[in-house]
Design a protein around this motif. Structure first.
Motif, PDB file in Angstrom:
ATOM      1  N   UNK A  77       0.858  -1.186   0.000  1.00  0.00           N
ATOM      2  CA  UNK A  77       0.000   0.000   0.000  1.00  0.00           C
ATOM      3  C   UNK A  77       0.891   1.232   0.000  1.00  0.00           C
ATOM      4  N   UNK A  78       0.367   2.341  -0.470  1.00  0.00           N
ATOM      5  CA  UNK A  78       1.193   3.534  -0.677  1.00  0.00           C
ATOM      6  C   UNK A  78       0.643   4.732   0.084  1.00  0.00           C
ATOM      7  N   UNK A  79       1.509   5.340   0.904  1.00  0.00           N
ATOM      8  CA  UNK A  79       1.240   6.645   1.508  1.00  0.00           C
ATOM      9  C   UNK A  79       2.164   7.623   0.793  1.00  0.00           C
ATOM     10  N   UNK A  80       1.595   8.496  -0.019  1.00  0.00           N
ATOM     11  CA  UNK A  80       2.409   9.342  -0.889  1.00  0.00           C
ATOM     12  C   UNK A  80       3.063  10.460  -0.079  1.00  0.00           C
ATOM     13  N   UNK A  81       4.375  10.361   0.093  1.00  0.00           N
ATOM     14  CA  UNK A  81       5.137  11.392   0.790  1.00  0.00           C
ATOM     15  C   UNK A  81       6.308  11.888  -0.048  1.00  0.00           C
ATOM     16  N   UNK A  82       6.371  11.456  -1.296  1.00  0.00           N
ATOM     17  CA  UNK A  82       7.391  11.912  -2.234  1.00  0.00           C
ATOM     18  C   UNK A  82       6.761  12.034  -3.617  1.00  0.00           C
ATOM     19  N   UNK A  83       7.258  12.972  -4.408  1.00  0.00           N
ATOM     20  CA  UNK A  83       6.785  13.115  -5.770  1.00  0.00           C
ATOM     21  C   UNK A  83       5.465  13.857  -5.835  1.00  0.00           C
ATOM     22  N   UNK A  84       4.894  13.910  -7.030  1.00  0.00           N
ATOM     23  CA  UNK A  84       3.658  14.667  -7.238  1.00  0.00           C
ATOM     24  C   UNK A  84       2.501  13.797  -7.716  1.00  0.00           C
ATOM     25  N   UNK A  85       2.750  12.496  -7.844  1.00  0.00           N
ATOM     26  CA  UNK A  85       1.690  11.584  -8.272  1.00  0.00           C
ATOM     27  C   UNK A  85       1.849  10.270  -7.522  1.00  0.00           C
ATOM     28  N   UNK A  86       0.721   9.618  -7.298  1.00  0.00           N
ATOM     29  CA  UNK A  86       0.743   8.340  -6.585  1.00  0.00           C
ATOM     30  C   UNK A  86       1.411   7.282  -7.458  1.00  0.00           C
ATOM     31  N   UNK A  87       2.353   6.574  -6.888  1.00  0.00           N
ATOM     32  CA  UNK A  87       3.025   5.466  -7.572  1.00  0.00           C
ATOM     33  C   UNK A  87       2.543   4.171  -6.936  1.00  0.00           C
ATOM     34  N   UNK A  88       1.995   3.296  -7.760  1.00  0.00           N
ATOM     35  CA  UNK A  88       1.410   2.059  -7.255  1.00  0.00           C
ATOM     36  C   UNK A  88       2.499   1.011  -7.048  1.00  0.00           C
ATOM     37  N   UNK A  89       2.461   0.369  -5.899  1.00  0.00           N
ATOM     38  CA  UNK A  89       3.349  -0.762  -5.608  1.00  0.00           C
ATOM     39  C   UNK A  89       2.516  -2.036  -5.577  1.00  0.00           C
ATOM     40  N   UNK A  90       3.150  -3.206  -5.692  1.00  0.00           N
ATOM     41  CA  UNK A  90       4.565  -3.480  -5.901  1.00  0.00           C
ATOM     42  C   UNK A  90       5.074  -2.965  -7.260  1.00  0.00           C
ATOM     43  N   UNK A  91       6.319  -2.490  -7.290  1.00  0.00           N
ATOM     44  CA  UNK A  91       6.959  -2.107  -8.540  1.00  0.00           C
ATOM     45  C   UNK A  91       7.258  -3.386  -9.324  1.00  0.00           C
ATOM     46  N   UNK A  92       7.005  -3.345 -10.633  1.00  0.00           N
ATOM     47  CA  UNK A  92       7.229  -4.529 -11.466  1.00  0.00           C
ATOM     48  C   UNK A  92       7.858  -4.115 -12.791  1.00  0.00           C
ATOM     49  N   UNK A  93       8.802  -4.903 -13.248  1.00  0.00           N
ATOM     50  CA  UNK A  93       9.392  -4.687 -14.566  1.00  0.00           C
ATOM     51  C   UNK A  93      10.128  -5.943 -14.986  1.00  0.00           C
ATOM     52  N   UNK A  94       9.721  -6.507 -16.114  1.00  0.00           N
ATOM     53  CA  UNK A  94      10.380  -7.676 -16.703  1.00  0.00           C
ATOM     54  C   UNK A  94      10.593  -8.795 -15.685  1.00  0.00           C
ATOM     55  N   UNK A  95       9.586  -9.066 -14.899  1.00  0.00           N
ATOM     56  CA  UNK A  95       9.654 -10.163 -13.949  1.00  0.00           C
ATOM     57  C   UNK A  95      10.152  -9.780 -12.575  1.00  0.00           C
ATOM     58  N   UNK A  96      10.796  -8.629 -12.437  1.00  0.00           N
ATOM     59  CA  UNK A  96      11.227  -8.165 -11.124  1.00  0.00           C
ATOM     60  C   UNK A  96      10.043  -7.544 -10.394  1.00  0.00           C
TER      61      UNK A  96
END
Length: 620
Positions: A77-96
């Motif tokens: 779950x994400x509590x946005x305390x950095x940046x200007x837009x909500x970033x959804x987790x888990x982060x995923x890329x090419x299987x990571x």
């Protein structure tokens, strides 16, 4: 900040897994996703990885071979305390896959528009091996990690690379973010990693994850094993942090330099100038602490609908630690923005009776004189219901006046959080569940105070002549003064150590304080405060500040030969006076549970030891 949850279990590949432990697991998993979701109200997502195994599931009946798979679920779950837009987790890329709990404060350049989790994930994907992981984590100042292939030593991170099939997870060296682990057992054959628990549940045995190393789980071996339930010993290894010489890899050791035998007594409140060594140490402490606060209050995004409202709050008792943090935050928060000072007070029937002249026999003898004196102070202070004029409220009222005089033009909201006795009783089971596996009398007293303070529902007024108005603090970042007593010698036991063994005894006691910081209350405090979708930050526990203070000779930090209120945390008292906080500099140490009256509320509790395990726990 976020809540993170990871589970690993062996199940059926054909969706026919209907055994009892599977049903228990699914219900528990849903509950754990829910409580971790409360930590990050801005976004929640899960991702499940299914890997075939080379053996049938545990529950397959004789003569009925079915395919099995290793099921790995990641939730964040994400509590946005950095940046200007909500970033959804888990982060995923090419299987990571990568889950992160915390903020990067040092070691990685991140501008106000970037998300630190995204940037750290890209670092992990570039280079993550058992040899590189300690360096990756050790060069970043931040909280806890779970990672399928690459781990980090500051926030919770989950990253997966199917080629290596390893899961890395760790907390930062000081344990500032909670991460709990349940190890598989024959009865409950699954691994759980979670920021928070759901209380005293029969389907797990949660414990705080240790902080001394980075854990590496060989998932490839688990896929080949016939019995994951026998435990983790064959699959789990620990990579020592000392494998890296990185700046933030380990906690610094205490300087063992002893003072000269004829070192003179130096009154911190006297008029004589201090020797250069002390003066330089004061200047450096102010500089180090100022930078630590700056890094923890800058670039906090404005919440939608909360424009112009306070983004930063201080857990404020009116003591020297919280007042110093409030003053330094003033330097770095825009001048037209309020800062909330959250001050909590409990309606405590035992203490109220004494204040009103009732039967003081309800209190231990050692407390009677103290509370008679406190009652006299409360009569003078005025401005509130007598039930809530607890010691921390009195000092809070006094210190907000000093801050207003020293920092004109700043709006200081002293948020007076008053907790009626019935309300504290009603919340007790909830607090016990969130703080689990912490479960002593002292844990509960402290957790109750933090629970209501971080909720931030109270009242404010701009001066003693004005009427109160209802107010709720929506600040998501709460500054906490924890760590100053451990680093600067603020406890009575430091004076006791000096009496018994001189300066060597004090040095040993300070080293013991540092060694046990990761195992004491930081995980519990994180679980409690984060349950309201807020984050606590500890400027005194910046690893840079810890390194500076640990490296100072002991006699520059405290002098047990002086009276209480002078000889304890002497360096911080000098720093407070230098910036103009004269009244705060003379405040004596008072534990939060006693200053707020959250401890020993009921008749018969007066002599209960703080380390006793509480008898009534939550059954889920």
């Amino acid at each position: 900040m976020c809540g993170i949850y990871c589970s690993i279990r062996v199940g059926s590949a054909d969706s026919s897994d209907h055994c009892v432990d599977a049903e228990v697991f699914q219900a528990l998993s849903e509950q754990l996703r829910s409580v971790n979701g409360a930590r990050g109200p801005d976004a929640q997502t899960s991702y499940t990885l299914r890997l075939p195994t080379s053996h049938p599931p545990r529950d397959s009946s004789e003569g009925q071979a079915r395919g099995s798979e290793l099921q790995i679920e990641f939730f964040a779950s994400e509590l946005m305390l950095r940046g200007r837009a909500v970033v959804v987790q888990p982060h995923q890329q090419e299987g990571d896959v990568f889950c992160w709990n915390g903020e990067v404060f040092e070691g990685l350049n991140i501008n106000s528009e970037e998300n630190d989790g995204v940037k750290l994930f890209s670092r992990f994907r570039l280079d993550c091996t058992p040899d590189s992981v300690p360096g990756l984590l050790g060069n970043v100042e931040g909280p806890s990690v779970i990672s399928w292939q690459p781990p980090t030593a500051k926030a919770l991170t989950i990253s997966i690379k199917s080629s290596s099939e390893k899961l890395y997870f760790a907390r930062d060296p000081l344990g500032r973010r909670s991460l709990l682990i349940h190890k598989p057992s024959p009865l409950f054959p699954y691994l759980l990693l979670s920021s928070v628990s759901v209380g005293n549940h029969l389907a797990y045995q949660f414990e705080e994850l240790r902080t001394e190393g980075i854990f590496c789980l060989d998932v490839g071996l688990i896929r080949q094993s016939s019995d994951f339930a026998k435990g983790l010993d064959d699959y789990l290894s620990i990579i020592p942090r000392r494998a890296s010489a990185a700046k933030f890899a380990e906690i610094s050791r205490v300087n063992t330099t002893l003072p000269l035998e004829d070192m003179p007594l130096l009154d911190p409140f006297g008029s004589r100038p201090f020797p250069k060594a002390w003066s330089d140490a004061v200047d450096e402490l102010i500089s180090q602490l100022d930078r630590s606060v700056m890094l923890r209050v800058r670039d906090i995004p404005v919440q939608f609908g909360q424009e112009g409202k306070a983004r930063v709050a201080v857990l404020f008792s009116g003591g020297i630690d919280s007042t110093m943090l409030a003053f330094l935050a003033h330097r770095h928060v825009p001048r037209d923005e309020a800062i909330d000072l959250i001050n909590v007070a409990f309606e405590n029937p035992r203490k109220i009776q004494v204040q009103l002249g009732g039967n003081s026999d309800m209190l231990p003898k050692r407390e009677r004189k103290k509370y008679r004196k406190a009652g006299e102070i409360m009569k003078v202070a005025g401005g509130g219901t007598a039930s809530y004029l607890v010691p921390d409220r009195v000092t809070g009222l006094e210190e907000v006046d000093e801050l207003r005089k020293l920092c004109p033009g700043r709006t200081w909201n002293l948020v007076e959080v008053d907790v009626p006795y019935e309300e504290s009783l009603a919340a007790r089971s909830t607090v016990e569940a969130i703080m689990w596996p912490s479960r002593t009398v002292m844990d509960l007293s402290l957790a109750m105070a933090l629970y209501f303070a971080s909720r931030g529902v109270g009242r404010i007024r701009s001066s003693s002549s004005e009427c109160y108005k209802a107010y709720t603090s929506h600040a998501r970042v709460l500054l906490n003064g924890l760590g100053s007593d451990e680093l600067l010698g603020g406890y009575g036991r430091h004076r006791t150590a000096f009496t018994a063994r001189g300066w060597e005894g004090v040095i040993d006691e300070l080293q013991l304080e540092l060694d046990r910081i990761p195992t004491r209350n930081l995980g519990r405090d994180d679980r409690i405060i984060s349950s309201h979708g807020k984050e606590t930050r500890h400027p005194f526990l910046s690893l840079s500040v810890v390194s500076f203070l640990a490296g100072l000779p002991v006699y520059l930090k405290l002098d047990p030969r002086l009276d209480v209120g002078k000889g304890d945390k002497t360096l911080l008292r000098l720093a407070a006076r230098r910036v103009g906080l004269v009244e705060a500099s003379a405040r004596k140490k008072r534990a939060m549970q006693f200053g707020s009256h959250s401890a020993r509320m009921e008749a018969g509790e007066g002599e209960r030891r703080g380390d006793l395990v509480i008898g009534r726990l939550v059954d889920t």
